[in-house]
Design a protein around this motif. Structure first.
Motif, PDB file in Angstrom:
ATOM      1  N   UNK A  22      27.225  71.819 -11.599  1.00 41.91           N
ATOM      2  CA  UNK A  22      26.066  72.630 -11.860  1.00 41.91           C
ATOM      3  C   UNK A  22      26.401  74.139 -10.714  1.00 41.91           C
ATOM      4  N   UNK A  23      26.417  75.266 -11.661  1.00 38.15           N
ATOM      5  CA  UNK A  23      26.452  76.460 -10.854  1.00 38.15           C
ATOM      6  C   UNK A  23      25.660  77.615 -11.439  1.00 38.15           C
ATOM      7  N   UNK A  24      25.501  78.629 -10.631  1.00 39.20           N
ATOM      8  CA  UNK A  24      24.710  79.791 -10.907  1.00 39.20           C
ATOM      9  C   UNK A  24      25.823  81.043 -11.094  1.00 39.20           C
ATOM     10  N   UNK A  25      25.705  81.675 -12.214  1.00 38.52           N
ATOM     11  CA  UNK A  25      26.698  83.097 -12.392  1.00 38.52           C
ATOM     12  C   UNK A  25      25.746  84.105 -11.994  1.00 38.52           C
ATOM     13  N   UNK A  26      26.143  84.862 -11.489  1.00 36.87           N
ATOM     14  CA  UNK A  26      25.715  86.093 -11.271  1.00 36.87           C
ATOM     15  C   UNK A  26      26.184  87.109 -12.077  1.00 36.87           C
ATOM     16  N   UNK A  27      25.490  87.399 -13.230  1.00 32.79           N
ATOM     17  CA  UNK A  27      26.094  88.376 -14.364  1.00 32.79           C
ATOM     18  C   UNK A  27      26.072  89.770 -13.885  1.00 32.79           C
ATOM     19  N   UNK A  28      25.218  90.193 -12.878  1.00 33.15           N
ATOM     20  CA  UNK A  28      24.918  91.546 -12.369  1.00 33.15           C
ATOM     21  C   UNK A  28      26.445  91.869 -11.602  1.00 33.15           C
ATOM     22  N   UNK A  29      26.587  91.004 -10.692  1.00 31.61           N
ATOM     23  CA  UNK A  29      27.929  90.832 -10.078  1.00 31.61           C
ATOM     24  C   UNK A  29      29.251  90.940 -10.783  1.00 31.61           C
ATOM     25  N   UNK A  51      16.294  95.119 -25.106  1.00 35.42           N
ATOM     26  CA  UNK A  51      16.826  94.299 -26.211  1.00 35.42           C
ATOM     27  C   UNK A  51      18.501  94.260 -25.677  1.00 35.42           C
ATOM     28  N   UNK A  52      18.690  94.826 -24.540  1.00 39.13           N
ATOM     29  CA  UNK A  52      19.989  94.853 -24.095  1.00 39.13           C
ATOM     30  C   UNK A  52      20.364  93.416 -23.518  1.00 39.13           C
ATOM     31  N   UNK A  53      21.612  92.973 -23.122  1.00 44.72           N
ATOM     32  CA  UNK A  53      22.025  91.689 -22.251  1.00 44.72           C
ATOM     33  C   UNK A  53      21.190  91.875 -21.164  1.00 44.72           C
ATOM     34  N   UNK A  54      20.632  90.706 -20.638  1.00 46.67           N
ATOM     35  CA  UNK A  54      20.230  90.714 -19.395  1.00 46.67           C
ATOM     36  C   UNK A  54      21.275  90.484 -18.274  1.00 46.67           C
ATOM     37  N   UNK A  55      21.232  91.196 -17.449  1.00 50.10           N
ATOM     38  CA  UNK A  55      22.055  90.944 -16.021  1.00 50.10           C
ATOM     39  C   UNK A  55      21.105  90.451 -14.886  1.00 50.10           C
ATOM     40  N   UNK A  56      21.405  89.259 -15.052  1.00 43.74           N
ATOM     41  CA  UNK A  56      20.578  88.229 -14.015  1.00 43.74           C
ATOM     42  C   UNK A  56      21.345  87.108 -13.713  1.00 43.74           C
TER      43      UNK A  56
END
Length: 118
Positions: A22-29, A51-56
Motif C-alpha cells: 500500500x502506497x500513497x501517490x502525491x499527484x500534485x508533486x 470538474x478538473x482532475x483533483x491533484x491530491x
C-alpha cells in the motif's frame, strides 16, 4: 504483468512483490513538479476548477521496483485519479519521490525495500 509468476528477473534489475504494497501517490508533486507551467487556480474558469482532475494524495498499490537502463529505480504503481467526470484508473511507472509506503515495510519481502537498498 507479473501476476502469473512466470517472470524471472535478476534482483539488480527488478523486485516484484508477491503482494502489492500500500502506497500513497502525491499527484500534485507528480504533475506540478514536472515544471510544465501550470496556471494558478485564480486564473481558471469555475467549471475547470470544479470538474478538473483533483491533484491530491491518493491511495495506490506498488507492484514492483524496476530499474532503468540508466540505473534509476522506478515503482510500478496502480492508483485512481479522482475527477468529477469519473475516476481514472492508472498503472504507471513513478519515481520514488512521487509516492510513499502508507505503512512501514516489515521486511517480509525479499530484496530491497526501497530503490538502491541492495
Amino acid at each position: 504483468m507479473f501476476e502469473d509468476g512466470r517472470v524471472e528477473v535478476h534482483p539488480m534489475v527488478a523486485e516484484i512483490f508477491r503482494e502489492p504494497r500500500p502506497v500513497q501517490v502525491d499527484l500534485d508533486a507528480l504533475l506540478i513538479g514536472s515544471g510544465r507551467g501550470f496556471i494558478g487556480a485564480n486564473g481558471l474558469p469555475m467549471i475547470v476548477r470544479a470538474q478538473g482532475i483533483r491533484l491530491q494524495a491518493v491511495d495506490g498499490a506498488q507492484h514492483a521496483w524496476l530499474r532503468t537502463n540508466l540505473g534509476h529505480w522506478v515503482g510500478l504503481v496502480t492508483f485512481t485519479v479522482p475527477s468529477q467526470l469519473g475516476d481514472l484508473p492508472c498503472r504507471s511507472l513513478l519515481p520514488a519521490a512521487a509516492f510513499r509506503l502508507t505503512k512501514p515495510d516489515d521486511g517480509s519481502e525479499s530484496g530491497p525495500s526501497s530503490p538502491g537498498a541492495s
